[in-house]
Design an enzyme around this catalytic site. Structure first.
Site, PDB file in Angstrom:
ATOM      1  N   SER A 170       6.534  -6.811   3.320  1.00  0.00           N
ATOM      2  CA  SER A 170       7.350  -7.054   4.509  1.00  0.00           C
ATOM      3  C   SER A 170       8.191  -8.327   4.351  1.00  0.00           C
ATOM      4  CB  SER A 170       6.441  -7.190   5.728  1.00  0.00           C
ATOM      5  OG  SER A 170       5.579  -8.285   5.552  1.00  0.00           O
ATOM      6  N   GLU A 203      12.438  -2.415  11.306  1.00  0.00           N
ATOM      7  CA  GLU A 203      12.016  -1.334  10.413  1.00  0.00           C
ATOM      8  C   GLU A 203      10.923  -0.512  11.106  1.00  0.00           C
ATOM      9  OE1 GLU A 203      10.213  -2.763   6.764  1.00  0.00           O
ATOM     10  OE2 GLU A 203      11.276  -1.208   5.653  1.00  0.00           O
ATOM     11  N   LYS A 253      -2.196  -8.641  -7.595  1.00  0.00           N
ATOM     12  CA  LYS A 253      -3.019  -8.521  -6.389  1.00  0.00           C
ATOM     13  C   LYS A 253      -2.535  -7.297  -5.615  1.00  0.00           C
ATOM     14  CE  LYS A 253      -2.835  -9.533  -2.279  1.00  0.00           C
ATOM     15  NZ  LYS A 253      -3.487  -8.284  -1.832  1.00  0.00           N
ATOM     16  N   TRP A 284       0.809  -1.222   0.000  1.00  0.00           N
ATOM     17  CA  TRP A 284       0.000   0.000   0.000  1.00  0.00           C
ATOM     18  C   TRP A 284       0.843   1.273   0.000  1.00  0.00           C
ATOM     19  CZ3 TRP A 284       1.833   2.316   4.233  1.00  0.00           C
ATOM     20  CH2 TRP A 284       2.294   1.500   5.272  1.00  0.00           C
ATOM     21  N   GLU A 329      11.245  -7.930  -2.945  1.00  0.00           N
ATOM     22  CA  GLU A 329      11.704  -6.599  -2.520  1.00  0.00           C
ATOM     23  C   GLU A 329      11.081  -6.367  -1.146  1.00  0.00           C
ATOM     24  OE1 GLU A 329      12.169  -3.328  -1.433  1.00  0.00           O
ATOM     25  OE2 GLU A 329      10.790  -2.517  -2.927  1.00  0.00           O
ATOM     26  N   LEU A 330      11.913  -6.557  -0.110  1.00  0.00           N
ATOM     27  CA  LEU A 330      11.364  -6.646   1.245  1.00  0.00           C
ATOM     28  C   LEU A 330      11.753  -5.437   2.104  1.00  0.00           C
ATOM     29  CD1 LEU A 330      12.093 -10.479   1.612  1.00  0.00           C
ATOM     30  CD2 LEU A 330      10.076  -9.358   0.653  1.00  0.00           C
ATOM     31  N   CYS A 335      10.503   1.434   2.231  1.00  0.00           N
ATOM     32  CA  CYS A 335      11.519   0.460   2.635  1.00  0.00           C
ATOM     33  C   CYS A 335      12.936   1.038   2.549  1.00  0.00           C
ATOM     34  CB  CYS A 335      11.393  -0.821   1.827  1.00  0.00           C
ATOM     35  SG  CYS A 335      11.149  -0.493   0.103  1.00  0.00           S
TER      36      CYS A 335
HETATM   37  P1  ADP Z   1       1.782  -4.958   5.446  1.00  0.00           P
HETATM   38  O1  ADP Z   1       1.774  -5.792   6.674  1.00  0.00           O
HETATM   39  O2  ADP Z   1       2.524  -3.705   5.603  1.00  0.00           O
HETATM   40  O3  ADP Z   1       0.440  -4.769   4.799  1.00  0.00           O
HETATM   41  P2  ADP Z   1       2.534  -7.200   3.823  1.00  0.00           P
HETATM   42  O4  ADP Z   1       3.896  -7.600   3.438  1.00  0.00           O
HETATM   43  O5  ADP Z   1       1.796  -8.116   4.719  1.00  0.00           O
HETATM   44  O6  ADP Z   1       2.676  -5.756   4.409  1.00  0.00           O
HETATM   45  O7  ADP Z   1       1.645  -6.931   2.539  1.00  0.00           O
HETATM   46  C1  ADP Z   1       2.135  -6.683   1.251  1.00  0.00           C
HETATM   47  C2  ADP Z   1       1.230  -7.384   0.260  1.00  0.00           C
HETATM   48  O8  ADP Z   1       1.263  -8.775   0.559  1.00  0.00           O
HETATM   49  C3  ADP Z   1      -0.224  -6.964   0.303  1.00  0.00           C
HETATM   50  O9  ADP Z   1      -0.758  -6.949  -1.004  1.00  0.00           O
HETATM   51  C4  ADP Z   1      -0.860  -8.080   1.107  1.00  0.00           C
HETATM   52  O10 ADP Z   1      -2.236  -8.257   0.809  1.00  0.00           O
HETATM   53  C5  ADP Z   1      -0.061  -9.261   0.612  1.00  0.00           C
HETATM   54  N1  ADP Z   1      -0.117 -10.443   1.480  1.00  0.00           N
HETATM   55  C6  ADP Z   1      -0.091 -10.498   2.827  1.00  0.00           C
HETATM   56  N2  ADP Z   1      -0.220 -11.771   3.264  1.00  0.00           N
HETATM   57  C7  ADP Z   1      -0.336 -12.557   2.156  1.00  0.00           C
HETATM   58  C8  ADP Z   1      -0.538 -13.957   1.917  1.00  0.00           C
HETATM   59  N3  ADP Z   1      -0.633 -14.819   2.913  1.00  0.00           N
HETATM   60  N4  ADP Z   1      -0.625 -14.376   0.638  1.00  0.00           N
HETATM   61  C9  ADP Z   1      -0.534 -13.513  -0.391  1.00  0.00           C
HETATM   62  N5  ADP Z   1      -0.377 -12.190  -0.233  1.00  0.00           N
HETATM   63  C10 ADP Z   1      -0.265 -11.706   1.012  1.00  0.00           C
END
Ligand code: ADP
Length: 486
Positions: free
Chosen positions: A239, A391, A185, A161, A260-261, A294
Site C-alpha cells: 500500500s 483504491e 519478508k 499477499w 510499487e504502491l 494494484c
Molecule cells: P496490506 O495492508 O494490504 O496488508 P501493506 O502495504 O500494509 O498492505 O503490506 C504489504 C507488506 O508490507 C506486507 O508484507 C506487510 O507485512 C509489510 N509491512 C506492513 N507494515 C510494515 C512495517 N511497518 N514494516 C515493514 N513491513 C511492513
C-alpha cells in the site's frame, strides 16, 4: 474436508513448510503466527514470528553470501534461474494449491500466478547474461573511459499477499541476475508459497544463503531491514501508506528503493467502443484476483452515448458470476484475503451509497464462513466520491459517466495515483492521443492484461517509482561505476 486433505498431502510432500529460512537453515521459534484459510477460516499451519536478533543474523549472512555471489559468473546465475523456473513449472499444481489455500483465490488464478511468477525467472535468466558496460570516447584528459554496472549489495524485499509468488520472483529474479543476495519478508497472510518457492530455489542449486525468507509480524523485522546500513536496497510492493512509512524508515541508511504502491486505474470507454471488448476489459480488469490488484480498474468511465447499453449488458453478465471456494473449479471468484478486507469493502459500498451512488447489483457478504463478497456494481458514481478517490481493492465496479473526450481525460487524471490506465475504443488515432495524455506508468488500449515479465512494470506519483521486469528491471539492483584512466 477437502481442504484438510490437501493440507495433509502438501505436508507429506514437504511442500507446506512451517519454518523460516535464515542464514542457510530452516529455523523455528516458540513464538508462532497462525495462518488461516480465508475461504473457510480454518487453520492451515503456523510460521515462526522471528525477532530482531535473528534478522540481524540474517543480514550478516546475506552480507557474506553477497561477497561470494558477486564472484560468480553471469552464466552460473542464469543457469540457476533457468532451473528454478523449471522447478516452479514442474510443481505448478502444488504451488497453486498453496496459493489458493492461503490467499483464497481460485485455483485457475493460482495456476496463472505460478506461470506469471515463473516468467520472471526465465526473463531474468536471459537478462543475467547481458553485458551493460560501455566505453565513452576519450577526451583531452583521459585515454580510457568506461562505465560498468555492479551489484548493489545485500537487498531486501517486502511483499504483499495479493500475488504472493509473483511479487517475490519479480524481485528475487532480478536480484540474483544482478548478483545480489536478498532477504525476503513475505506477507504474514501468505507465507507458505514463499517458503515453498525458497525450497525450490535451493533444489535448483542456489547456494544456500543467497535467499532468505524471514517470517513474522512486520514491524520488528522491518525495523532491522530498514535501518541496517548493510542492506543497500529495498524493493517494496504494497500500500501507498506503508510504502511512505518504509521510505521514511530507510532514510537514515539511504538505501536504493523501488516502491510499487497502490493504484486508481481509470478505464475510459469511448462511444465508438466495441461493447464486447469493453465488457471483457471490465471483467478482466476488475475481477482478476477478485479486484485485489494494484492495476485493477478502479473507475469505469463510460461515454453517456453508450452508457445504458453497456450498463444493462454488464449487469446481465456479472449476475452470472459464481463466487465460492477456490478449489471448486466452477467458481470464477474466490474469497477476499481476510475479515478486515471484507469489512472494509462493505464499508466502501455503504459510504458510496451515502454519498449518492446506487447499487445496481450485489453489495452483500455471501456466506457466514469465509470472506466472500457478491460481485457489486455501483452507478451514479462521481469522481469526488471516496470510492473514486481511493483504491477499492475488491470486486466492486463503479460506473461514472462522461460527455466528451476532454472530460474523460480530466476525470481520469484527477487522482494522486498513477499506475495503470485503460482505454477502449475503435479509433486508433484517438486512442493513441488519449494514451499520451493519461498520466499513468502503464496504459492498456482495448485490453487490460498488461502484466508480463518483459514489460517495465511500475507507476508514477502516489503509485511509487522504479520499474520491475523488462529491460529496466535488473538496473534496480545495479550500481553505476565510472572509471577513467589518463
Ligand atoms: P496490506 O495492508 O494490504 O496488508 P501493506 O502495504 O500494509 O498492505 O503490506 C504489504 C507488506 O508490507 C506486507 O508484507 C506487510 O507485512 C509489510 N509491512 C506492513 N507494515 C510494515 C512495517 N511497518 N514494516 C515493514 N513491513 C511492513
Amino acid at each position: 474436508m477437502k481442504h484438510l486433505e490437501i493440507i495433509k498431502e502438501l505436508k507429506e510432500k514437504g511442500f507446506l513448510i512451517e519454518k523460516a529460512f535464515v542464514s542457510g537453515n530452516w529455523v523455528d521459534s516458540d513464538d508462532k503466527i497462525k495462518i488461516f484459510n480465508p475461504a473457510n477460516e480454518e487453520l492451515i499451519g503456523t510460521i515462526p514470528n522471528l525477532n530482531a536478533d535473528i534478522i540481524i543474523d540474517a543480514v550478516k549472512s546475506a552480507d557474506s553470501a553477497q561477497q561470494e555471489l558477486k564472484k560468480t559468473s553471469k552464466e552460473f546465475r542464469a543457469e540457476i534461474l533457468k532451473k528454478w523456473f523449471d522447478k516452479l513449472i514442474e510443481n505448478k499444481e502444488d504451488i497453486a494449491k498453496i496459493i489458493t489455500l492461503e490467499a483464497g483465490k481460485s485455483l485457475r488464478e493460482s495456476r496463472a500466478e505460478v506461470d506469471y511468477a515463473a516468467g520472471y525467472l526465465s526473463w531474468f535468466s536471459e537478462e543475467a547474461k547481458k553485458n551493460h558496460d560501455y566505453i565513452i570516447p576519450s577526451n583531452d584528459i583521459f585515454k580510457e573511459r568506461k562505465v560498468t554496472y555492479l551489484p548493489v549489495g545485500v537487498t531486501a524485499a517486502i511483499t504483499p499477499w495479493n500475488f504472493p509468488l509473483a511479487m517475490i520472483t519479480r524481485k528475487a529474479g532480478a536480484a540474483i541476475a544482478a548478483g545480489c543476495s536478498m532477504i525476503i519478508k513475505p506477507s504474514e497472510y501468505t507465507p507458505f508459497s514463499a517458503l515453498l518457492m525458497c525450497k525450490l530455489a535451493l533444489d535448483s542449486g542456489l547456494p544456500k544463503d543467497i535467499l532468505q525468507i524471514v517470517t513474522g509480524y512486520p514491524k520488528e523485522i522491518g525495523e532491522v531491514l530498514l535501518t541496517s546500513f548493510a542492506v543497500r536496497k529495498l524493493s517494496f510492493t504494497g500500500s501507498t501508506a506503508t510504502g511512505k512509512m518504509l521510505m521514511r524508515g530507510s532514510s537514515d541508511s539511504l538505501k536504493k528503493l523501488s516502491m510499487e504502491l497502490g493504484g486508481n486505474a481509470p478505464l475510459i470507454i469511448n462511444e465508438d467502443a466495441n461493447i464486447e471488448t469493453a465488457i471483457t476489459m471490465i471483467l478482466n480488469g476488475k475481477f482478476r484476483n477478485n479486484g485485489q490488484s494494484c492495476t485493477a480498474v478502479n473507475r469505469v468511465l463510460v461515454s453517456d452515448k453508450i452508457f445504458n447499453v453497456l450498463h444493462d449488458e454488464l449487469i446481465n453478465i456479472v449476475n452470472k458470476i459464481k463466487v465460492g471456494d477456490g478449489f471448486d473449479e466452477e467458481n470464477f471468484l474466490g474469497s477476499v484475503i481476510n475479515e478486515a478486507a471484507l469489512v472494509r469493502l462493505l464499508r466502501i459500498i455503504e459510504n458510496a451509497v451515502k454519498q449518492g451512488a446506487k447499487i445496481a447489483l450485489g453489495g452483500n457478504r455471501i456466506k457466514d464462513k469465509g470472506y466472500f463478497l457478491e460481485p457489486t456494481i455501483l452507478t451514479n458514481v462521481h469522481n469526488e466520491m471516496d470510492i473514486a478517490r481511493n483504491e477499492i481493492f475488491g470486486p466492486i465496479i463503479s460506473l461514472l459517466k462522461f460527455e466528451s473526450e476532454e472530460e474523460a481525460i480530466t476525470i481520469a487524471n484527477d487522482t494522486d495515483y498513477g499506475l495503470a490506465g485503460y482505454i477502449c475504443g475503435e479509433n486508433k488515432e484517438r486512442n493513441q492521443k488519449m494514451a499520451e495524455r493519461l498520466s499513468f506508468g502503464m496504459i492498456g488500449i482495448n485490453d487490460t492484461r498488461l502484466s508480463d515479465a518483459k514489460i517495465p512494470f511500475g507507476g508514477i506519483k502516489n503509485s511509487g517509482f522504479g520499474r520491475e521486469g523488462g529491460i529496466e528491471g535488473i538496473f534496480e539492483y545495479l550500481e553505476t561505476k565510472y572509471v577513467a584512466e589518463k
